[in-house]
Write a protein that holds these residues in place. Structure first.
Motif, PDB file in Angstrom:
ATOM      1  N   UNK A 231       0.837  -1.204   0.000  1.00  8.41           N
ATOM      2  CA  UNK A 231       0.000   0.000   0.000  1.00  8.41           C
ATOM      3  C   UNK A 231       0.869   1.250   0.000  1.00  8.41           C
ATOM      4  N   UNK A 232       1.848   1.278   0.883  1.00 10.35           N
ATOM      5  CA  UNK A 232       2.678   2.482   1.017  1.00 10.35           C
ATOM      6  C   UNK A 232       3.584   2.684  -0.208  1.00 10.35           C
ATOM      7  N   UNK A 233       4.028   1.611  -0.820  1.00 12.25           N
ATOM      8  CA  UNK A 233       4.848   1.749  -2.025  1.00 12.25           C
ATOM      9  C   UNK A 233       4.051   2.407  -3.141  1.00 12.25           C
ATOM     10  N   UNK A 234       2.825   1.943  -3.349  1.00  7.76           N
ATOM     11  CA  UNK A 234       1.972   2.551  -4.377  1.00  7.76           C
ATOM     12  C   UNK A 234       1.760   4.026  -4.072  1.00  7.76           C
ATOM     13  N   UNK A 235       1.512   4.346  -2.832  1.00  9.16           N
ATOM     14  CA  UNK A 235       1.235   5.732  -2.464  1.00  9.16           C
ATOM     15  C   UNK A 235       2.458   6.622  -2.636  1.00  9.16           C
ATOM     16  N   UNK A 236       3.614   6.125  -2.258  1.00  8.82           N
ATOM     17  CA  UNK A 236       4.829   6.924  -2.432  1.00  8.82           C
ATOM     18  C   UNK A 236       5.109   7.181  -3.912  1.00  8.82           C
ATOM     19  N   UNK A 237       4.876   6.181  -4.742  1.00  5.65           N
ATOM     20  CA  UNK A 237       5.093   6.354  -6.179  1.00  5.65           C
ATOM     21  C   UNK A 237       4.140   7.400  -6.739  1.00  5.65           C
ATOM     22  N   UNK A 238       2.941   7.467  -6.188  1.00  2.93           N
ATOM     23  CA  UNK A 238       1.964   8.465  -6.615  1.00  2.93           C
ATOM     24  C   UNK A 238       2.238   9.853  -6.028  1.00  2.93           C
ATOM     25  N   UNK A 239       3.210   9.941  -5.133  1.00  2.99           N
ATOM     26  CA  UNK A 239       3.519  11.230  -4.516  1.00  2.99           C
ATOM     27  C   UNK A 239       2.673  11.554  -3.310  1.00  2.99           C
ATOM     28  N   UNK A 240       1.998  10.548  -2.758  1.00  3.67           N
ATOM     29  CA  UNK A 240       1.185  10.752  -1.557  1.00  3.67           C
ATOM     30  C   UNK A 240       2.086  10.627  -0.334  1.00  3.67           C
ATOM     31  N   UNK A 241       2.129  11.624   0.520  1.00  8.13           N
ATOM     32  CA  UNK A 241       3.022  11.562   1.684  1.00  8.13           C
ATOM     33  C   UNK A 241       2.639  10.438   2.644  1.00  8.13           C
ATOM     34  N   UNK A 242       3.622   9.671   3.057  1.00 11.56           N
ATOM     35  CA  UNK A 242       3.439   8.606   4.037  1.00 11.56           C
ATOM     36  C   UNK A 242       4.284   8.942   5.257  1.00 11.56           C
ATOM     37  N   UNK A 249      13.898   6.731  -4.884  1.00 10.09           N
ATOM     38  CA  UNK A 249      14.169   6.959  -6.304  1.00 10.09           C
ATOM     39  C   UNK A 249      13.298   8.103  -6.792  1.00 10.09           C
ATOM     40  N   UNK A 250      13.752   8.780  -7.838  1.00  5.63           N
ATOM     41  CA  UNK A 250      12.990   9.879  -8.405  1.00  5.63           C
ATOM     42  C   UNK A 250      12.072   9.361  -9.511  1.00  5.63           C
ATOM     43  N   UNK A 251      10.798   9.737  -9.422  1.00  2.00           N
ATOM     44  CA  UNK A 251       9.832   9.338 -10.441  1.00  2.00           C
ATOM     45  C   UNK A 251       9.835  10.403 -11.533  1.00  2.00           C
ATOM     46  N   UNK A 252      10.199   9.991 -12.762  1.00  2.00           N
ATOM     47  CA  UNK A 252      10.351  10.948 -13.852  1.00  2.00           C
ATOM     48  C   UNK A 252       9.269  10.816 -14.914  1.00  2.00           C
ATOM     49  N   UNK A 253       8.220  10.092 -14.612  1.00  2.00           N
ATOM     50  CA  UNK A 253       7.129   9.918 -15.565  1.00  2.00           C
ATOM     51  C   UNK A 253       5.802  10.115 -14.854  1.00  2.00           C
ATOM     52  N   UNK A 254       4.801  10.586 -15.583  1.00  2.00           N
ATOM     53  CA  UNK A 254       3.460  10.716 -15.021  1.00  2.00           C
ATOM     54  C   UNK A 254       2.570   9.546 -15.422  1.00  2.00           C
ATOM     55  N   UNK A 255       3.123   8.596 -16.181  1.00  2.00           N
ATOM     56  CA  UNK A 255       2.397   7.371 -16.489  1.00  2.00           C
ATOM     57  C   UNK A 255       2.561   6.429 -15.307  1.00  2.00           C
ATOM     58  N   UNK A 257       1.733   3.298 -14.569  1.00  2.00           N
ATOM     59  CA  UNK A 257       2.255   1.946 -14.734  1.00  2.00           C
ATOM     60  C   UNK A 257       3.754   1.960 -15.042  1.00  2.00           C
ATOM     61  N   UNK A 258       4.217   2.959 -15.794  1.00  2.00           N
ATOM     62  CA  UNK A 258       5.655   3.104 -16.027  1.00  2.00           C
ATOM     63  C   UNK A 258       6.374   3.445 -14.726  1.00  2.00           C
ATOM     64  N   UNK A 259       5.757   4.281 -13.914  1.00  2.00           N
ATOM     65  CA  UNK A 259       6.350   4.647 -12.628  1.00  2.00           C
ATOM     66  C   UNK A 259       6.456   3.441 -11.708  1.00  2.00           C
ATOM     67  N   UNK A 260       5.424   2.583 -11.710  1.00  2.00           N
ATOM     68  CA  UNK A 260       5.476   1.361 -10.905  1.00  2.00           C
ATOM     69  C   UNK A 260       6.667   0.503 -11.318  1.00  2.00           C
ATOM     70  N   UNK A 261       6.824   0.323 -12.615  1.00  2.00           N
ATOM     71  CA  UNK A 261       7.925  -0.496 -13.097  1.00  2.00           C
ATOM     72  C   UNK A 261       9.285   0.084 -12.757  1.00  2.00           C
ATOM     73  N   UNK A 262       9.418   1.404 -12.903  1.00  2.00           N
ATOM     74  CA  UNK A 262      10.702   2.050 -12.604  1.00  2.00           C
ATOM     75  C   UNK A 262      11.043   1.932 -11.133  1.00  2.00           C
ATOM     76  N   UNK A 266      14.250  -0.083  -9.396  1.00  2.00           N
ATOM     77  CA  UNK A 266      15.357   0.748  -8.910  1.00  2.00           C
ATOM     78  C   UNK A 266      15.361   0.966  -7.403  1.00  2.00           C
ATOM     79  N   UNK A 267      14.210   0.876  -6.749  1.00  2.00           N
ATOM     80  CA  UNK A 267      14.144   1.206  -5.326  1.00  2.00           C
ATOM     81  C   UNK A 267      14.720   0.098  -4.462  1.00  2.00           C
ATOM     82  N   UNK A 268      15.380   0.490  -3.390  1.00  2.00           N
ATOM     83  CA  UNK A 268      15.866  -0.449  -2.382  1.00  2.00           C
ATOM     84  C   UNK A 268      15.061  -0.351  -1.092  1.00  2.00           C
ATOM     85  N   UNK A 269      13.945   0.379  -1.156  1.00  2.00           N
ATOM     86  CA  UNK A 269      13.168   0.639   0.053  1.00  2.00           C
ATOM     87  C   UNK A 269      12.335  -0.572   0.462  1.00  2.00           C
ATOM     88  N   UNK A 270      11.905  -1.367  -0.528  1.00  2.00           N
ATOM     89  CA  UNK A 270      10.999  -2.472  -0.241  1.00  2.00           C
ATOM     90  C   UNK A 270      11.619  -3.801  -0.666  1.00  2.00           C
TER      91      UNK A 270
END
Length: 469
Positions: A231-242, A249-255, A257-262, A266-270
């Motif tokens: 849940x928190x990973x999805x929210x962080x990728x969407x820019x929702x503060x947790x 990692x920096x999200x460089x796309x507004x798509x 599904x592409x952001x999920x894949x990136x 690349x992330x070591x958080x989860x």
């Protein structure tokens, strides 16, 4: 390209959506029997669909799985009719008039059709569109929603139609099915933030009523932690503060599904399991983006996106620690961001109090579950299932007291969610609605028209300190 142009045009016309929020006090009902059909609640309709009733639901066509397996050619049509008629705008209007501010929506994993192994699993298709329809009606009425994973993959409890497959073969507590449940969680979290119709969803419940003996639920504690992290990973990728967590990692796309894949790569958080669930959610979300017409899936930064209204993190919801015995994992240990806890209490199944009016009232009036849970970090607690059924023939006078006493006890916590909003009215159902239907209970007067009120605030006075629960 033609689709993306159409999406852009639609996005420009979308209205801004209000963010979901947990009520100060929950006064709710379950939407049982709708997207997870329980035959006992609508016996005449179930029979008309080709279902059967028997003493043990494993011995007949007593669950969704069995009906679809027996009648695969007509099942989708039969369930389409049921979904369209069991929960309607009229029901929403009645719930709003009754002061209900929350619904808990039981869902099966099969509402995401890609998660189903069609060679061995048999469930109806098309429910996701009805969930979207129902949530839109609820949002328009100002009623908040909990998405309850009532029937996770593999079956979490034996011999129960509420799991979708009445069987003794319990397979949820395996790596394979935990993983499918996490993919389900990733998709539902994304929909809750990206689909305007889901705008009143404030919580997702991990699993309904796991086996009570923790010795029979191996790996459940790890699943709880992974559930929250998805849940928190999805929210962080969407820019929702947790609270207490930042994406590495920096999200460089507004798509999205592409952001999920990136992020997953690349992330070591989860951990690996969480990132794999995110990755496997991608094709499901792409498919739903088209099916449900969700432009925000492809551009979550657009002006009409629900995220533009400062979405808050969802409440991760679990059955409380005291639901299980034999040293269960504490779901409080999984907490990252807002979390809530659920307890279910039915006296009619026995094991709570002696089968008499005085014993019932003595027990409920001295209930200590809110305090006991809080001592273990399981707060806020709400009672996500309860009702008026008893082990004895209850008089009308007792049901007035029974309703009041339970509401007072459960309101010591975050509130309550009655099972169920309604049941079938038919010759086969008999007087089932008297003790199982909230709307019927209001009409009969057992339940007050204002859910925050009771008939007799002193109903427990003669019973307090008679015993402890």
């Amino acid at each position: 390209m033609r689709y993306l142009l159409a999406v852009s045009a639609l996005a420009a016309s979308c209205l801004r959506q209000a963010a979901a929020a947990i009520p100060d006090k929950i006064y709710g009902v379950n939407l049982g029997g709708w997207l997870v059909l329980e035959p006992w609640m609508l016996p005449a309709e179930w029979a008309s669909m080709g279902g059967e009733s028997c003493g043990t639901c494993t011995d007949c066509i007593g669950s969704e799985f069995a009906l679809v397996q027996a009648n695969p050619k007509n099942a989708d049509r039969l369930f389409e009719k049921h979904w369209s008629t069991w929960f309607t705008q009229d029901d929403v209007n009645q719930l709003r008039a009754a002061g209900i501010n929350t619904v808990r929506i039981p869902l099966g994993y099969w509402i995401l059709e890609r998660l189903v192994d069609r060679k061995t699993e048999f469930y109806p298709r098309g429910g996701i569109r009805h969930l979207q329809r129902g949530l839109q009606m609820l949002k328009d009425a100002g009623i908040q929603a909990i998405l309850d994973h009532h029937a996770p993959p593999g079956v979490q409890t034996p011999n129960q139609s509420f799991t979708g497959h009445c069987t003794t073969d319990v397979e949820f507590y395996t790596e394979y099915n935990y993983h499918r449940a996490l993919v389900w969680t990733a998709v539902m979290t994304a929909l809750s933030h990206l689909d305007p119709a889901f705008g009143s969803v404030f919580a997702i419940e991990a699993v309904n009523e796991p086996i009570m003996d923790a010795n029979q639920t191996p790996g459940y504690g790890d699943f709880q932690k992974n559930f929250v992290q998805v849940i928190r990973a999805v929210e962080l990728i969407l820019g929702i503060p947790v609270p207490g967590l930042s994406l590495d990692v920096q999200i460089k796309t507004s798509n999205f599904t592409s952001a999920l894949g990136a992020a997953a790569s690349a992330s070591n958080l989860f951990n690996h399991e969480v990132k794999l669930a995110l990755t496997e959610a991608i094709p499901i979300l792409v498919e739903l983006g088209f099916e449900l017409t969700l432009p925000a899936v492809f551009n979550f930064n657009m002006a009409a996106s629900p995220l533009r209204n400062s979405r808050q993190p969802l409440v991760a919801n679990f059955m409380d620690i005291n639901w299980q015995f034999n040293d269960p994992a504490n779901p409080a240990d999984a907490e990252i961001g807002p979390q809530g806890y659920d307890n279910h209490l039915y006296y009619s199944f026995g094991g709570v109090a002696d089968a008499s009016p005085d014993a019932y009232l003595t027990s409920i009036c001295n209930l200590q579950r809110v305090e006991n849970d809080a001592a273990l970090g399981n707060s806020p607690l709400w009672f996500g299932e309860w009702g008026l059924p008893t082990q004895f023939d209850a008089t009308d006078d007792f049901l007035f007291k029974w309703a009041d006493a339970q509401k007072l006890a459960y309101s010591k916590g975050k509130g309550w969610i009655f099972w169920n909003f309604k049941v079938e009215t038919s010759q086969q159902a008999g007087d089932l609605g008297r003790q199982w239907s909230y709307l019927d209970g209001v009409k009969r007067g057992y339940l007050t028209k204002d859910p925050s009120q009771v008939h007799d605030p002193n109903v427990c006075a003669p019973y307090v300190n008679g015993s402890s629960s």
